[in-house]
Design an enzyme around this catalytic site. Structure first.
Site, short mmCIF file in Angstrom:
data_model
loop_
_atom_site.label_atom_id
_atom_site.label_comp_id
_atom_site.label_asym_id
_atom_site.label_seq_id
_atom_site.Cartn_x
_atom_site.Cartn_y
_atom_site.Cartn_z
N PRO A 22 0.82 -1.22 0.00
CA PRO A 22 0.00 0.00 0.00
C PRO A 22 0.86 1.27 0.00
O PRO A 22 1.96 1.29 0.55
CB PRO A 22 -0.80 -0.12 1.30
CG PRO A 22 -0.84 -1.58 1.60
CD PRO A 22 0.49 -2.11 1.13
N GLY A 25 0.67 3.71 5.12
CA GLY A 25 0.52 2.73 6.19
C GLY A 25 0.38 3.44 7.51
O GLY A 25 0.32 4.66 7.57
N ASP A 55 3.69 -0.48 10.15
CA ASP A 55 5.13 -0.36 10.33
C ASP A 55 5.49 -0.65 11.78
O ASP A 55 5.30 0.20 12.66
CB ASP A 55 5.58 1.07 9.96
CG ASP A 55 7.08 1.23 10.11
OD1 ASP A 55 7.82 0.60 9.33
OD2 ASP A 55 7.52 1.96 11.03
N LYS A 89 11.56 -4.49 12.24
CA LYS A 89 12.97 -4.07 12.09
C LYS A 89 13.82 -4.71 13.17
O LYS A 89 13.37 -4.87 14.31
CB LYS A 89 13.08 -2.54 12.23
CG LYS A 89 12.01 -1.78 11.47
CD LYS A 89 12.18 -0.26 11.57
CE LYS A 89 10.99 0.45 10.96
NZ LYS A 89 9.85 0.62 11.87
N HIS A 122 17.16 -1.53 11.15
CA HIS A 122 16.60 -0.26 11.65
C HIS A 122 17.59 0.91 11.51
O HIS A 122 17.23 2.00 11.10
CB HIS A 122 16.20 -0.46 13.12
CG HIS A 122 15.13 0.45 13.60
ND1 HIS A 122 14.19 0.09 14.54
CD2 HIS A 122 14.83 1.72 13.28
CE1 HIS A 122 13.36 1.09 14.75
NE2 HIS A 122 13.74 2.10 14.01
N1 LIG Z 1 12.73 3.85 10.85
C1 LIG Z 1 12.88 4.71 11.83
O1 LIG Z 1 14.00 4.92 12.34
C2 LIG Z 1 11.69 5.48 12.33
C3 LIG Z 1 11.89 6.63 13.11
C4 LIG Z 1 10.77 7.33 13.55
C5 LIG Z 1 9.50 6.88 13.23
N2 LIG Z 1 9.33 5.74 12.49
C6 LIG Z 1 7.97 5.26 12.12
O2 LIG Z 1 7.22 6.34 11.60
C7 LIG Z 1 5.98 6.43 12.27
C8 LIG Z 1 5.46 7.85 12.24
O3 LIG Z 1 6.35 8.76 12.84
P1 LIG Z 1 5.95 9.61 14.12
O4 LIG Z 1 4.93 8.89 14.90
O5 LIG Z 1 7.19 10.02 14.82
O6 LIG Z 1 5.42 10.97 13.49
P2 LIG Z 1 4.17 11.49 12.63
O7 LIG Z 1 3.39 10.36 12.06
O8 LIG Z 1 4.74 12.52 11.74
O9 LIG Z 1 3.30 12.27 13.73
C9 LIG Z 1 2.45 11.59 14.60
C10 LIG Z 1 1.58 12.59 15.37
O10 LIG Z 1 0.89 13.46 14.47
C11 LIG Z 1 -0.40 13.76 14.96
N3 LIG Z 1 -1.40 13.46 13.91
C12 LIG Z 1 -1.51 12.32 13.17
N4 LIG Z 1 -2.53 12.41 12.31
C13 LIG Z 1 -3.10 13.62 12.51
C14 LIG Z 1 -4.21 14.30 11.92
N5 LIG Z 1 -4.94 13.76 10.95
N6 LIG Z 1 -4.52 15.52 12.39
C15 LIG Z 1 -3.79 16.09 13.38
N7 LIG Z 1 -2.72 15.51 13.97
C16 LIG Z 1 -2.38 14.29 13.53
C17 LIG Z 1 -0.64 12.89 16.18
O11 LIG Z 1 -0.57 13.73 17.33
P3 LIG Z 1 -1.72 13.69 18.48
O12 LIG Z 1 -1.62 12.33 19.10
O13 LIG Z 1 -1.34 14.81 19.39
O14 LIG Z 1 -3.03 13.90 17.76
C18 LIG Z 1 0.49 11.88 16.16
O15 LIG Z 1 0.94 11.52 17.45
C19 LIG Z 1 6.29 5.88 13.66
O16 LIG Z 1 5.12 5.54 14.39
C20 LIG Z 1 7.16 4.71 13.30
O17 LIG Z 1 6.37 3.60 12.89
C21 LIG Z 1 10.41 5.04 12.02
#
Ligand SMILES: NC(=O)c1ccc[n+]([C@@H]2O[C@H](COP(=O)([O-])OP(=O)(O)OC[C@H]3O[C@@H](n4cnc5c(N)ncnc54)[C@H](OP(=O)(O)O)[C@@H]3O)[C@@H](O)[C@H]2O)c1
Length: 337
Positions: A22, A25, A55, A89, A122
């Site tokens: 997709p 995700g 993820d 990961k 990772h």
């Molecule tokens: N590979 C890596 O090293 C790595 C590193 C970092 C992250 N990741 C992956 O990437 C994913 C996403 O990154 P992330 O969680 O850091 O950041 P993100 O998805 O950019 O931001 C998440 C936050 O945005 C807000 N949000 C989401 N949808 C919204 C909407 N429709 N309207 C308003 N606010 C919204 C939420 O806050 P509120 O809860 O306050 O509403 C949520 O906690 C992680 O969960 C993980 O699976 C991978």
């Protein structure tokens, strides 16, 4: 059972090996803010909403609870295993000989699956820090990137494909200089690279490098991770969802600026993996990929708001003698030693 959003309408990506995934995700990193129960409840809701890509990661500490959700969804025939695309990961303390298989086996057991769709390394080095470590903490055993060590980890990932435990393998937090050294040595090329991507951190060179090498970019922190822990915040960071041009476009589409970040990501060609435990948010994050696209002009405007603002700097992985977090990202075009 009908999905709230028809998964068949959601854009798909095709890897160089013909496998599809997709085009959006759900992230599952609850960090310090959200418990494993909150995250797994959101995964259950997201499956019903129509998400098919999740993820996961061993170090997120919630694969066991998310696995319960997957098992329940299969048992109750809410979704079939082959309809879901599940990533996980290997964490930095499991790069050693034999450890990658152990890590994969644990993720399979916790997620209650008999195969992983896409298995990532990772980080490109084995520099470990405990979950929740403060930004100034350093592990004295940390070392700069080492090609032989990385390839030893990658060879183990390739064997997981041979064994049928994982269908595809990928890398995360990579740089072009590292990929230039690694790709010629791969028996199985990565299908995807997971990297930080959001409107204020577009990484145009690395993005294009992936496209040119038929590697699918997957964008983490696609909304600019507004809820990331304080240890990952610095005073110069820009909040994507407050940038005036983006807010203006959100007003025109009558949606939250977060949704514009995701439309931009999907239309540009990466696969964003936004996180949210809130039903209204994760539903609108998925729905936005099937309706009301951004215009070419809006895409052009969003191109101009790139501020090269990396949020996940990775400073806790630095080794003794490193100058600063920039050393992790090979900014001068060579692998920093
Ligand atoms: N590979 C890596 O090293 C790595 C590193 C970092 C992250 N990741 C992956 O990437 C994913 C996403 O990154 P992330 O969680 O850091 O950041 P993100 O998805 O950019 O931001 C998440 C936050 O945005 C807000 N949000 C989401 N949808 C919204 C909407 N429709 N309207 C308003 N606010 C919204 C939420 O806050 P509120 O809860 O306050 O509403 C949520 O906690 C992680 O969960 C993980 O699976 C991978």
């Amino acid at each position: 059972m009908g999905n709230i959003i028809d998964p068949q309408l959601v854009p798909q990506r095709t890897f160089y090996n013909g496998v599809t995934m997709p085009g959006i995700g759900m992230g599952t990193f609850g960090s310090d803010r959200f418990s494993a129960e909150q995250v797994s409840a959101a995964v259950a809701g997201a499956i019903e909403a129509g998400y098919r890509l999740f993820d996961c990661a061993a170090c997120y500490g919630n694969e066991d609870q998310i696995g319960e959700v997957f098992k329940n969804a299969f048992d109750k025939e809410i979704v079939k295993r082959e309809e879901l695309f599940i990533t996980t990961k290997v964490w930095n303390n499991m790069h050693g000989q034999g450890d990658v298989l152990l890590s994969c086996a644990k993720s399979l057991r916790d997620l209650k699956l008999d195969y992983i769709d896409l298995f990532f390394v990772h980080w490109p080095f084995a520099n470990y820090h405990a979950p929740g470590a403060g930004g100034d903490e350093r592990n004295p055993d940390s070392k700069p990137f080492n090609l032989d060590k990385f390839m030893n980890t990658w060879r183990q990932c390739e064997r997981l494909v041979d064994m049928g435990l994982v269908k595809n393998i990928g890398m995360s937090n990579m740089t072009i200089p590292k990929l230039e050294a690694i790709l010629p040595l791969c028996r199985i090329k990565p299908v995807a690279i997971e990297m930080e991507l959001h409107p204020c951190f577009q990484q145009p060179e690395l993005f294009q490098y992936c496209i040119d090498h038929e590697i699918q970019p997957i964008g983490f922190c696609p909304i600019g991770s507004p809820t990331r822990p304080d240890r990952d915040k610095t005073e110069n960071d820009v909040a994507d969802i407050q940038v005036p041009e983006l807010v203006e476009i959100a007003k025109a589409h009558n949606v939250h600026p977060a949704v514009i970040c995701l439309k931009w990501a999907v239309q540009r060609g990466q696969t964003p993996i936004p996180f949210s435990i809130h039903k209204n948010e994760y539903e609108s994050n998925l729905r936005c990929t099937i309706e009301d696209p951004l215009t070419d002009e809006e895409m052009e405007i969003l191109k101009t708001i790139d501020k090269n603002n990396r949020l996940i700097k990775g400073q806790v992985f630095l080794w003794e003698g490193a100058k600063g977090w920039e050393d992790l990202w090979d900014l001068d075009g060579t692998i920093t030693k």
